[in-house]
Design a protein around this motif. Sequence first.
Motif, short mmCIF file in Angstrom:
data_model
loop_
_atom_site.label_atom_id
_atom_site.label_comp_id
_atom_site.label_asym_id
_atom_site.label_seq_id
_atom_site.Cartn_x
_atom_site.Cartn_y
_atom_site.Cartn_z
N LEU A 242 137.49 -40.92 -21.49
CA LEU A 242 136.87 -42.18 -20.54
C LEU A 242 137.69 -42.87 -20.08
O LEU A 242 137.79 -43.55 -20.42
CB LEU A 242 135.78 -42.92 -21.65
CG LEU A 242 135.35 -41.64 -22.96
CD1 LEU A 242 135.59 -42.18 -24.53
CD2 LEU A 242 133.84 -42.23 -23.25
N HIS A 243 136.93 -42.13 -18.19
CA HIS A 243 137.41 -43.74 -17.27
C HIS A 243 135.74 -43.30 -16.42
O HIS A 243 136.28 -42.60 -15.78
CB HIS A 243 138.77 -42.57 -16.95
CG HIS A 243 139.45 -43.28 -15.84
ND1 HIS A 243 139.81 -44.64 -16.21
CD2 HIS A 243 140.04 -43.43 -14.60
CE1 HIS A 243 140.87 -45.29 -14.98
NE2 HIS A 243 140.52 -44.07 -14.05
N LYS A 244 136.41 -44.47 -15.94
CA LYS A 244 135.50 -44.57 -14.73
C LYS A 244 133.74 -44.10 -14.96
O LYS A 244 133.40 -43.74 -14.39
CB LYS A 244 136.17 -44.47 -13.77
CG LYS A 244 137.22 -45.71 -12.93
CD LYS A 244 137.27 -44.83 -11.27
CE LYS A 244 138.70 -46.21 -11.47
NZ LYS A 244 139.93 -45.58 -9.85
N GLY A 245 133.20 -44.88 -15.86
CA GLY A 245 131.85 -44.27 -16.22
C GLY A 245 131.91 -42.29 -16.73
O GLY A 245 130.76 -42.18 -16.76
N ARG A 246 133.40 -41.92 -17.07
CA ARG A 246 132.93 -40.10 -16.84
C ARG A 246 133.62 -40.00 -17.66
O ARG A 246 134.88 -41.15 -18.72
CB ARG A 246 133.92 -39.99 -15.80
CG ARG A 246 133.51 -38.59 -15.15
CD ARG A 246 135.00 -38.18 -13.80
NE ARG A 246 134.55 -36.98 -13.46
CZ ARG A 246 135.60 -36.14 -12.37
NH1 ARG A 246 135.91 -37.20 -12.25
NH2 ARG A 246 135.19 -35.06 -12.59
N ILE A 247 133.49 -39.32 -18.95
CA ILE A 247 134.04 -38.80 -19.84
C ILE A 247 134.56 -36.93 -19.66
O ILE A 247 133.49 -35.80 -19.32
CB ILE A 247 133.38 -38.49 -20.84
CG1 ILE A 247 133.56 -37.93 -22.07
CG2 ILE A 247 131.60 -37.72 -20.53
CD1 ILE A 247 132.64 -38.54 -23.72
N VAL A 248 135.30 -36.48 -20.40
CA VAL A 248 136.58 -35.17 -20.21
C VAL A 248 136.81 -35.36 -21.34
O VAL A 248 137.65 -36.07 -21.90
CB VAL A 248 137.29 -35.41 -18.97
CG1 VAL A 248 138.82 -34.26 -19.50
CG2 VAL A 248 137.01 -35.09 -17.55
N LEU A 249 136.74 -33.56 -21.94
CA LEU A 249 137.59 -33.43 -23.87
C LEU A 249 138.10 -33.17 -22.88
O LEU A 249 138.22 -31.79 -22.37
CB LEU A 249 136.26 -33.21 -24.27
CG LEU A 249 134.96 -33.35 -24.72
CD1 LEU A 249 134.17 -32.56 -25.70
CD2 LEU A 249 135.24 -34.90 -25.40
N ILE A 250 139.56 -32.79 -23.53
CA ILE A 250 140.93 -32.75 -23.57
C ILE A 250 141.28 -31.74 -24.84
O ILE A 250 141.47 -32.53 -25.69
CB ILE A 250 142.24 -33.09 -22.98
CG1 ILE A 250 142.07 -33.96 -21.52
CG2 ILE A 250 143.06 -32.48 -23.08
CD1 ILE A 250 142.36 -35.06 -21.52
#
Length: 408
Positions: A242-250
């Motif tokens: 989670l970074h700068k209001g954004r979520i990414v799943l790796i």
Amino acid sequence: MKIACAEALAALAREDVPDEVAMAYGKKLSFGRDYIIPTPFDPRLIHRIPTAVARAGMKTGVARRPIVDMDAYELSLKSRMDPTASILRSLNARARAAQSTVVFAEGDDPRVLRAAVLYQRAGMGKALVVGRSDDVRAKLTAEGLAEAVDEIEVVNAANTTHLETYKAFLYKRLQRNGFDAQDIHRLAARDRHVFAALMLAHGHADGMVTGATRKSAHVLELINHVFDAQPHDGAVGVTAVLHKGRIVLITDTLVHEWPDENDLADIAERGASVARDLGLEPRVAFLSFSTFGSPVSERAEKMRKAPVVLDNRRVDFEYEGEMTVDVALNPRAQENYPFSRLTGPANVLVVPARHSASISVKLMQEMAGATVIGPILSGVGKPVQICSTVSTVNDILNMAVIAACGID
């Protein structure tokens, strides 16, 4: 309003101090004559004090524009410090509704004990801690949480009535894998990770959190004695960044060392499932150093084949690949490929191998200051969540909440 501010500060000072504050000051802080008000670095100040003052203003009639939704106001304040607040808030709400019993396997670690206390005090459910009662009492007392000793339940092989059942179950699973009765006794009675997993397998807990004191690969090996969490069993490790209001799943950051195209398709499906559990509509990108065949490379071939495997499975989520990470995440870069099936930036990134997944996560964490949750172990049939050895109390608590929500 001034009184409300003072009372909120006093109440906050008596609570357990977050790890961020301790790191900022280089020492452990607890309520006493040397610590009677929260420090300026305490991240809770921004949402605890203003809401207390606002409530007092509304109560006394001073506020001309009353805040209709105080929870939303508090969330907006939290988001200024932590962009992950909204997603964590929804998970916390689900955990409170579920009221799950979560077993914390490593009761000899002060971070784990503090997380267990916070879990129970936050009204999430019941916390069980694997450890020795005297040791747990001593560590909680040293952490300034002596009053919490009677709040959480300590479990171990000596005080359970289910040990023989656990051993019989384990012997049946492992007897043809080189384990004799003595080996089984040592695992069930002396290994806290295995004991906690056995509790979960027999329905004596709803979720499990471990990994704070031992490397994840070793913990996963121990859990495999009780659950089927091998690559061919469909287990996958999904890490939320989670970074700068954004979520990414790796994916996969835990299980598959060097997956082939079929494994990658499995990983994509598990990643999409976790995304939906977190309230996201999955858009999966298969990552490589090439984009749609350029440059041509043997290394990128499996990333080209994986989407074809999904084509045959007729899955119900968006996916595309192979592509570079900027094409996956940047809308402007995506404009160069109008034929892409993705309708927006990807939020599930499937990478070629575990080492590249791990590097990606740690690079984002260290260089960009991203918040990392996971790896979330998915596909084992039970909520088993493995922390990292560098986890803070909040990290461990987040994993407990995910376990409590039944995400697996």
